[in-house]
Design a protein around this motif. Sequence first.
Motif, short mmCIF file in Angstrom:
data_model
loop_
_atom_site.label_atom_id
_atom_site.label_comp_id
_atom_site.label_asym_id
_atom_site.label_seq_id
_atom_site.Cartn_x
_atom_site.Cartn_y
_atom_site.Cartn_z
N GLY A 423 28.50 11.98 17.89
CA GLY A 423 28.67 12.85 16.73
C GLY A 423 27.60 13.91 16.63
O GLY A 423 27.26 14.35 15.53
N ALA A 424 27.05 14.32 17.78
CA ALA A 424 26.02 15.37 17.87
C ALA A 424 24.67 14.95 17.31
O ALA A 424 23.77 15.78 17.16
CB ALA A 424 26.48 16.66 17.19
N VAL A 425 24.47 13.66 17.00
CA VAL A 425 23.16 13.19 16.56
C VAL A 425 22.21 13.21 17.76
O VAL A 425 22.54 12.68 18.83
CB VAL A 425 23.24 11.77 15.98
N GLU A 426 21.02 13.81 17.58
CA GLU A 426 20.08 13.95 18.69
C GLU A 426 18.71 13.34 18.42
O GLU A 426 18.02 12.95 19.36
CB GLU A 426 19.89 15.44 19.02
N GLY A 427 18.31 13.29 17.17
CA GLY A 427 16.96 12.82 16.88
C GLY A 427 16.87 12.11 15.55
O GLY A 427 17.72 12.28 14.66
N ILE A 428 15.82 11.29 15.42
CA ILE A 428 15.52 10.57 14.19
C ILE A 428 14.06 10.84 13.83
O ILE A 428 13.19 10.81 14.70
CB ILE A 428 15.72 9.05 14.36
N GLY A 429 13.81 11.10 12.56
CA GLY A 429 12.44 11.28 12.11
C GLY A 429 12.21 10.52 10.81
O GLY A 429 13.04 10.59 9.89
N TYR A 430 11.11 9.79 10.73
CA TYR A 430 10.77 9.06 9.51
C TYR A 430 9.64 9.78 8.80
O TYR A 430 8.60 10.09 9.40
CB TYR A 430 10.36 7.62 9.83
N ILE A 431 9.86 10.05 7.51
CA ILE A 431 8.84 10.74 6.73
C ILE A 431 8.61 9.99 5.42
O ILE A 431 9.48 9.26 4.94
CB ILE A 431 9.22 12.21 6.42
N LYS A 432 7.42 10.18 4.89
CA LYS A 432 7.08 9.65 3.57
C LYS A 432 6.79 10.85 2.69
O LYS A 432 5.79 11.56 2.89
CB LYS A 432 5.86 8.73 3.67
N THR A 433 7.67 11.12 1.74
CA THR A 433 7.56 12.32 0.94
C THR A 433 6.44 12.18 -0.10
O THR A 433 6.00 11.07 -0.42
CB THR A 433 8.88 12.62 0.20
N PRO A 434 5.99 13.29 -0.66
CA PRO A 434 4.92 13.24 -1.67
C PRO A 434 5.29 12.47 -2.93
O PRO A 434 4.41 12.06 -3.68
CB PRO A 434 4.67 14.72 -1.99
N SER A 436 6.78 9.57 -2.98
CA SER A 436 6.78 8.12 -2.74
C SER A 436 5.61 7.46 -3.44
O SER A 436 4.48 7.95 -3.40
CB SER A 436 6.70 7.83 -1.24
N SER A 437 5.88 6.31 -4.05
CA SER A 437 4.82 5.55 -4.71
C SER A 437 4.47 4.28 -3.94
O SER A 437 3.68 3.46 -4.42
CB SER A 437 5.27 5.16 -6.13
N ASP A 438 5.03 4.12 -2.76
CA ASP A 438 4.78 2.90 -1.97
C ASP A 438 3.38 2.97 -1.36
O ASP A 438 3.05 3.94 -0.67
CB ASP A 438 5.82 2.77 -0.86
N PRO A 439 2.54 1.96 -1.59
CA PRO A 439 1.17 2.00 -1.06
C PRO A 439 1.10 1.76 0.45
O PRO A 439 0.07 2.04 1.06
CB PRO A 439 0.46 0.87 -1.82
N GLU A 440 2.17 1.25 1.05
CA GLU A 440 2.15 0.93 2.47
C GLU A 440 2.82 2.04 3.28
O GLU A 440 3.57 2.87 2.72
CB GLU A 440 2.84 -0.41 2.72
N PRO A 441 2.59 2.07 4.59
CA PRO A 441 3.18 3.13 5.44
C PRO A 441 4.66 2.89 5.69
O PRO A 441 5.10 2.59 6.82
CB PRO A 441 2.36 3.03 6.73
N ILE A 442 5.43 3.03 4.63
CA ILE A 442 6.88 2.85 4.71
C ILE A 442 7.53 4.18 4.34
O ILE A 442 7.24 4.74 3.28
CB ILE A 442 7.33 1.73 3.74
N PRO A 443 8.41 4.69 5.18
CA PRO A 443 9.05 5.98 4.88
C PRO A 443 10.04 5.83 3.74
O PRO A 443 10.59 4.75 3.50
CB PRO A 443 9.75 6.33 6.19
N ASP A 444 10.28 6.92 3.04
CA ASP A 444 11.33 6.90 2.03
C ASP A 444 12.53 7.74 2.45
O ASP A 444 13.58 7.70 1.81
CB ASP A 444 10.82 7.34 0.65
N ILE A 445 12.38 8.49 3.55
CA ILE A 445 13.47 9.33 4.06
C ILE A 445 13.55 9.20 5.58
O ILE A 445 12.52 9.19 6.27
CB ILE A 445 13.26 10.81 3.70
N GLU A 446 14.77 9.10 6.08
CA GLU A 446 15.03 9.27 7.50
C GLU A 446 15.72 10.62 7.69
O GLU A 446 16.70 10.92 6.97
CB GLU A 446 15.93 8.15 8.04
N LEU A 447 15.22 11.42 8.61
CA LEU A 447 15.86 12.69 8.95
C LEU A 447 16.69 12.49 10.21
O LEU A 447 16.17 12.03 11.23
CB LEU A 447 14.82 13.79 9.17
N ILE A 448 17.96 12.84 10.14
CA ILE A 448 18.87 12.72 11.28
C ILE A 448 19.12 14.13 11.80
O ILE A 448 19.82 14.92 11.16
CB ILE A 448 20.18 12.03 10.88
N SER A 449 18.54 14.44 12.95
CA SER A 449 18.65 15.78 13.51
C SER A 449 19.96 15.92 14.28
O SER A 449 20.25 15.12 15.19
CB SER A 449 17.47 16.07 14.44
#
Length: 663
Positions: A423-434, A436-449
């Motif tokens: 389906g033309a999916v090529e990449g995945i990126g995990y980000i933690k947006t500003p 986010s209130s989670d104290p641990e390194p857990i992303p709140d968004i996955e970017l599907i390129s």
Amino acid sequence: MKLNFLILSLIFGVKCSNDDNTVDDDVWSSTGTKKGKLFWPYHESVIDAIYNTAKHGPKKNIGNYFDFLRDPYGLPPGLSSPLPEYDFIIVGAGSAGSVLASRLSEDRNTTVLLLEAGKPEMLLTDIPAMAPYFQATDYTWQYYMEPQPGVCLGMENQRCFWPRGKAVGGTSVINYMIYTRGRPQEWDRIAADGNYGWSYNDVLEYYKKSEKAKLDGYENSPTRNKDGKMPVEFVQRRTKLIKAFLEAGKLLGHPTIDYNSPDELGFGHVQVTIENGHRQSAAKVFLHKHKNRRNLHILPESTVARVLIDAQTKTATGVEFIRKGKTHVIKARKEVIVSSGPIASPQLLMLSGIGPKDHLISKGIHVIQDLPVGQTLYDHICFPGAIFELNTTGVTLSENRALDLSSIFSWLRDGDSDLASPGAVEGIGYIKTPVSSDPEPIPDIELISIGGSILADGGPGGSKAVRKGMRIREEVFNEAFGPIDNKDAWSAFPMLLHPKSVGRLELKDRNPFSHPRMYGNYLSDPSDVATFVAAIRHIQALVATEPFQKFGARVYPANYPACRSTVFDSDEYWECAIRTLTATLHHQIATCRMGPVGDPLAVVDPELRVHGISSLRVVDSSVIPRTISAHTNAPAIMIGEKAADMIKDSWSANKKVYRYNNK
């Protein structure tokens, strides 16, 4: 060669002859062209039946065209009907159920019956690029969320579409094949809630058990495995846009990594359950080679109406199912295992008398066990409308360029063409947006390129399979994107990983053929909207970097009818856009939530046994109690692997047949 041409004729609509077996020279040339164009007439092929069902629902005979191409399953020679009794009865041949049936039947002295409502997969489902086409066929449960004001405003009837796989192999037959595992901290939190045996280190061993990775060296990591059964590979067909995505990520502090590594967050090439350009469903990997085991009986097109439970002892004793118009009652000597997925599993439990007491009584169902079945539901939703125009042509994946005869033959020969793209999916990126209130390194968004966008599904003269698969209304799509339809553009879908909004599921009635009522409750928590808007701002920051500016990328001001009172590119505009194109990623979880005794929201215990009921387990993604940063196919396979070992351990002591009691 004749067979290959016949297959192409059926799949791609090649017209070989008319009724009198002569070539129709007025329409078709000997070079496979029509009116001077390379032949790909969706509108005149069998595939057209797939598209035409989008508005009118699936037709029962769509798949009959392809019966001779299906992977056959059935009873062993000499058996015209199933046995009256099996050791284990598994309801649902999805990602978890396929694994479970394969593993339990490794012991030739153990009999296993695997029941599946759908049909076996076939050649078309092997093609990764065909994923969106199957959203409107009888390979899919045509589920719709109950109407919810303020979401899915641009979808047909303003209802969110929730397709689930209806096949031997389940959703792994129709999904986008993305392989993700979730972050270590997420699994450790699940274990800390009292779910013993479900920490990251615990589940890692079962992820590894299944995996046959071929990832340009990543497979040599101690957290990966190259000797399992399920192929996990990179997509070989790539556009220049994935390079831009990864380079832009680096500029914003996101390293290019194995994003399934437990060590850090980052971006990477998408990892998929594909081998040599062909989809690898759970059925193909775990059932196909073993379907002739005499102790494993697989019955497709079998709808289970209820689990049979002794009301006095609260013990599951078997199932009642309907196949080819005939009702069967089959007994289980050891266990019944429900593996029907996050929608059908809770539905079956409630039909069988296990669920919220008041709700079951209201449907006229005798209550055997009062449990909060279906009362928790999380889902991953995305926004496919952040689209960026390019001033460079020919750099994106496009249906019109990909689906020509050379691509078709290349895929048939060696799996090497754009048809091998998921389906033309090529990449995945995990980000933690500003936000986010989670104290641990857990992303709140996955970017599907995406190596393109939802505009690349053929445009006005093409299949429009992606937009139809999402159930986007044609008039909304045309007003929003009409001026650039089918033109080169790039997009990244932001996927909300940890929604604060919680949904639920309940029965419509006591008919097993009715769909349940599903309430997603999307975006009801304001923080979910804020996270989406923050993700779009991050995508815009990626596009502003030099790697994307080489292509002249700029955000397209989509003209959504519902958003005309807002200022383009304001936070209010993006919230309105998100509420217009609200799309599920098919990752519903927690409807049969796992938790220890005393957890008021739990349906099953950490060994996946239904609380208060003996000899009954639920084994699929519905047991996942918390949101995780993962597409749910890989976790479901892992759950199947882990459950198989737990079940074997339960029955291994001196091979003594006993019934556990989980009261």
